[in-house]
Motif scaffolding. Structure first.
Motif, PDB file in Angstrom:
ATOM      1  N   GLY A  42      52.680   8.384  12.665  1.00 37.10           N
ATOM      2  CA  GLY A  42      51.394   7.602  12.929  1.00 37.10           C
ATOM      3  C   GLY A  42      50.359   8.543  13.970  1.00 37.10           C
ATOM      4  N   ASP A  43      49.935   7.673  14.818  1.00 41.23           N
ATOM      5  CA  ASP A  43      49.059   8.254  15.885  1.00 41.23           C
ATOM      6  C   ASP A  43      49.693   8.940  17.077  1.00 41.23           C
ATOM      7  OD1 ASP A  43      46.332   7.983  14.618  1.00 41.23           O
ATOM      8  OD2 ASP A  43      46.367   6.051  14.778  1.00 41.23           O
ATOM      9  N   VAL A  44      51.064   8.497  17.309  1.00 41.54           N
ATOM     10  CA  VAL A  44      51.778   8.992  18.408  1.00 41.54           C
ATOM     11  C   VAL A  44      51.448  10.458  18.733  1.00 41.54           C
ATOM     12  CG1 VAL A  44      54.135   8.995  19.517  1.00 41.54           C
ATOM     13  CG2 VAL A  44      53.537   7.217  18.166  1.00 41.54           C
ATOM     14  N   PHE A  45      51.694  11.283  17.865  1.00 39.95           N
ATOM     15  CA  PHE A  45      51.404  12.643  18.070  1.00 39.95           C
ATOM     16  C   PHE A  45      50.146  13.348  17.710  1.00 39.95           C
ATOM     17  CE2 PHE A  45      56.090  11.808  17.846  1.00 39.95           C
ATOM     18  CZ  PHE A  45      56.282  12.524  18.978  1.00 39.95           C
ATOM     19  N   ALA A  46      49.106  12.489  17.530  1.00 41.00           N
ATOM     20  CA  ALA A  46      47.818  13.029  17.119  1.00 41.00           C
ATOM     21  C   ALA A  46      47.239  13.289  18.274  1.00 41.00           C
ATOM     22  CB  ALA A  46      47.059  11.574  16.467  1.00 41.00           C
ATOM     23  N   TRP A  73      55.753   4.491  28.973  1.00 39.52           N
ATOM     24  CA  TRP A  73      55.051   5.655  28.862  1.00 39.52           C
ATOM     25  C   TRP A  73      55.915   6.886  28.041  1.00 39.52           C
ATOM     26  CZ3 TRP A  73      57.604   9.972  30.929  1.00 39.52           C
ATOM     27  CH2 TRP A  73      58.647   9.633  31.906  1.00 39.52           C
ATOM     28  N   LEU A  74      55.315   7.760  27.386  1.00 40.91           N
ATOM     29  CA  LEU A  74      55.932   8.834  26.717  1.00 40.91           C
ATOM     30  C   LEU A  74      55.185  10.063  27.157  1.00 40.91           C
ATOM     31  CD1 LEU A  74      56.663   7.481  23.296  1.00 40.91           C
ATOM     32  CD2 LEU A  74      58.373   7.634  25.287  1.00 40.91           C
ATOM     33  N   TYR A  75      56.050  11.283  27.464  1.00 41.39           N
ATOM     34  CA  TYR A  75      55.308  12.272  27.348  1.00 41.39           C
ATOM     35  C   TYR A  75      55.568  13.071  25.985  1.00 41.39           C
ATOM     36  CZ  TYR A  75      53.586  17.151  28.648  1.00 41.39           C
ATOM     37  OH  TYR A  75      52.950  18.077  28.844  1.00 41.39           O
ATOM     38  N   VAL A  76      54.334  13.247  25.286  1.00 43.21           N
ATOM     39  CA  VAL A  76      54.715  13.764  24.002  1.00 43.21           C
ATOM     40  C   VAL A  76      54.024  15.243  23.905  1.00 43.21           C
ATOM     41  CG1 VAL A  76      54.539  11.341  22.970  1.00 43.21           C
ATOM     42  CG2 VAL A  76      52.257  12.751  23.133  1.00 43.21           C
ATOM     43  N   THR A  77      54.778  15.969  23.131  1.00 39.14           N
ATOM     44  CA  THR A  77      54.340  17.276  22.673  1.00 39.14           C
ATOM     45  C   THR A  77      54.521  17.486  21.239  1.00 39.14           C
ATOM     46  OG1 THR A  77      56.439  18.069  22.988  1.00 39.14           O
ATOM     47  CG2 THR A  77      55.264  18.036  25.105  1.00 39.14           C
ATOM     48  N   VAL A  78      53.492  18.417  20.756  1.00 41.26           N
ATOM     49  CA  VAL A  78      53.475  19.047  19.449  1.00 41.26           C
ATOM     50  C   VAL A  78      53.403  20.566  19.413  1.00 41.26           C
ATOM     51  CG1 VAL A  78      52.099  19.038  17.418  1.00 41.26           C
ATOM     52  CG2 VAL A  78      52.148  16.962  18.721  1.00 41.26           C
ATOM     53  N   THR A  79      54.416  21.142  18.721  1.00 38.16           N
ATOM     54  CA  THR A  79      54.363  22.812  18.696  1.00 38.16           C
ATOM     55  C   THR A  79      54.098  23.022  17.220  1.00 38.16           C
ATOM     56  OG1 THR A  79      56.017  22.506  20.499  1.00 38.16           O
ATOM     57  CG2 THR A  79      56.035  24.626  19.187  1.00 38.16           C
ATOM     58  N   HIS A  80      53.232  23.851  16.794  1.00 36.30           N
ATOM     59  CA  HIS A  80      53.042  24.462  15.786  1.00 36.30           C
ATOM     60  C   HIS A  80      53.377  25.487  15.557  1.00 36.30           C
ATOM     61  CE1 HIS A  80      50.004  21.271  14.366  1.00 36.30           C
ATOM     62  NE2 HIS A  80      49.625  21.269  15.709  1.00 36.30           N
ATOM     63  N   GLY A  81      54.262  25.941  14.401  1.00 30.92           N
ATOM     64  CA  GLY A  81      54.855  27.221  14.202  1.00 30.92           C
ATOM     65  C   GLY A  81      56.380  27.078  14.807  1.00 30.92           C
ATOM     66  N   ASP A  82      56.807  28.335  15.170  1.00 34.34           N
ATOM     67  CA  ASP A  82      58.057  28.150  15.735  1.00 34.34           C
ATOM     68  C   ASP A  82      58.505  27.520  17.126  1.00 34.34           C
ATOM     69  OD1 ASP A  82      60.929  29.156  16.670  1.00 34.34           O
ATOM     70  OD2 ASP A  82      60.425  31.045  16.748  1.00 34.34           O
ATOM     71  N   LEU A  86      51.238   9.755  27.472  1.00 30.55           N
ATOM     72  CA  LEU A  86      50.776   8.596  26.797  1.00 30.55           C
ATOM     73  C   LEU A  86      51.293   7.354  27.551  1.00 30.55           C
ATOM     74  CD1 LEU A  86      49.598   7.005  24.475  1.00 30.55           C
ATOM     75  CD2 LEU A  86      51.770   7.015  23.485  1.00 30.55           C
ATOM     76  N   LEU A  87      50.331   6.736  28.077  1.00 34.91           N
ATOM     77  CA  LEU A  87      50.617   5.449  29.035  1.00 34.91           C
ATOM     78  C   LEU A  87      50.125   4.285  28.314  1.00 34.91           C
ATOM     79  CD1 LEU A  87      49.115   7.171  32.305  1.00 34.91           C
ATOM     80  CD2 LEU A  87      51.564   6.554  31.834  1.00 34.91           C
ATOM     81  N   CYS A  88      50.952   3.133  28.076  1.00 30.08           N
ATOM     82  CA  CYS A  88      50.724   2.054  27.353  1.00 30.08           C
ATOM     83  C   CYS A  88      50.344   0.683  28.064  1.00 30.08           C
ATOM     84  CB  CYS A  88      51.724   1.783  26.314  1.00 30.08           C
ATOM     85  SG  CYS A  88      51.715   3.214  24.974  1.00 30.08           S
ATOM     86  N   ASP A  89      50.369   0.836  29.444  1.00 30.86           N
ATOM     87  CA  ASP A  89      50.073  -0.557  30.073  1.00 30.86           C
ATOM     88  C   ASP A  89      48.890  -0.352  31.076  1.00 30.86           C
ATOM     89  OD1 ASP A  89      51.745  -1.991  28.939  1.00 30.86           O
ATOM     90  OD2 ASP A  89      53.654  -1.015  29.990  1.00 30.86           O
ATOM     91  N   GLN A  93      45.764   3.177  19.276  1.00 31.74           N
ATOM     92  CA  GLN A  93      46.614   2.931  18.184  1.00 31.74           C
ATOM     93  C   GLN A  93      48.107   3.381  18.379  1.00 31.74           C
ATOM     94  OE1 GLN A  93      43.622   4.784  18.996  1.00 31.74           O
ATOM     95  NE2 GLN A  93      42.463   4.758  17.149  1.00 31.74           N
ATOM     96  N   ALA A  94      48.207   4.540  19.270  1.00 30.56           N
ATOM     97  CA  ALA A  94      49.739   5.096  19.215  1.00 30.56           C
ATOM     98  C   ALA A  94      50.475   3.835  19.959  1.00 30.56           C
ATOM     99  CB  ALA A  94      49.591   6.088  20.222  1.00 30.56           C
ATOM    100  N   CYS A  95      50.020   3.280  20.850  1.00 33.88           N
ATOM    101  CA  CYS A  95      50.791   2.253  21.753  1.00 33.88           C
ATOM    102  C   CYS A  95      51.012   1.049  20.862  1.00 33.88           C
ATOM    103  CB  CYS A  95      50.059   1.665  22.968  1.00 33.88           C
ATOM    104  SG  CYS A  95      49.807   3.125  24.361  1.00 33.88           S
ATOM    105  N   ALA A  96      50.146   0.532  20.108  1.00 36.29           N
ATOM    106  CA  ALA A  96      50.122  -0.568  19.018  1.00 36.29           C
ATOM    107  C   ALA A  96      51.378  -0.014  18.228  1.00 36.29           C
ATOM    108  CB  ALA A  96      48.952  -0.756  18.133  1.00 36.29           C
TER     109      ALA A  96
END
Length: 143
Positions: free
Chosen positions: A136-140, A44-53, A64-67, A77-80
């Motif tokens: 890729g799709d990890v941060f989509a 598992w990953l906790y993913v964040t995306v910050t636009h700007g500063d 994101l959980l993969c199992d 797609q991200a897990c693959a």
């Protein structure tokens, strides 16, 4: 040498998940509870995306959980991609694309567990196109 029971290991993973959520700045009671329910179920990953500063920009995040893959709009797609790179986001093959040279910084962060290893990844890209080409799709997260 320390010996941990299975319950202790799960508790430690739970604390790691909560710490990752808190450090990501998106720890709600619901998000922390979701992380604790799923930390014993694989990668598992906790993913964040910050636009700007990175300090004052617009931040989105998800767990994101993969199992099995879930919790993310493109989880499968991200897990693959992560599996093929053995959990190393920098190891995801870069896509050959043409991106504009407009500077619109995007900072991404991933924290969690992959095959019993701690993941802590942060990188800033010139714009969202470059980010997508490199990760890729990890941060989509926009669907």
């Amino acid at each position: 040498m320390r010996h941990y029971t299975k319950a202790t290991t799960w508790a430690r993973r739970g604390l790691t998940a909560v710490a990752a959520l808190l450090l990501a700045g998106a720890a709600t009671a619901h998000g922390a509870q979701a992380a604790l329910r799923h930390v014993d179920k694989g990668d598992w990953l906790y993913v964040t995306v910050t636009h700007g500063d990175a300090r004052a920009g617009d931040t989105r995040g998800t767990l994101l959980l993969c199992d099995p893959p879930r919790g993310h709009s493109r989880a499968a797609q991200a897990c693959a991609e992560l599996r093929s790179a053995k959990g190393d986001i920098r190891g995801i093959p870069h896509k050959e694309v043409f991106c504009s040279m407009i500077y619109a910084p995007v900072t991404v962060r991933a924290r969690g567990q992959w095959q019993n290893r701690t993941v802590d990844y942060t990188e800033t890209f010139a714009n969202a196109c470059v980010m997508k080409a490199r990760t890729g799709d990890v941060f989509a997260l926009d669907g």
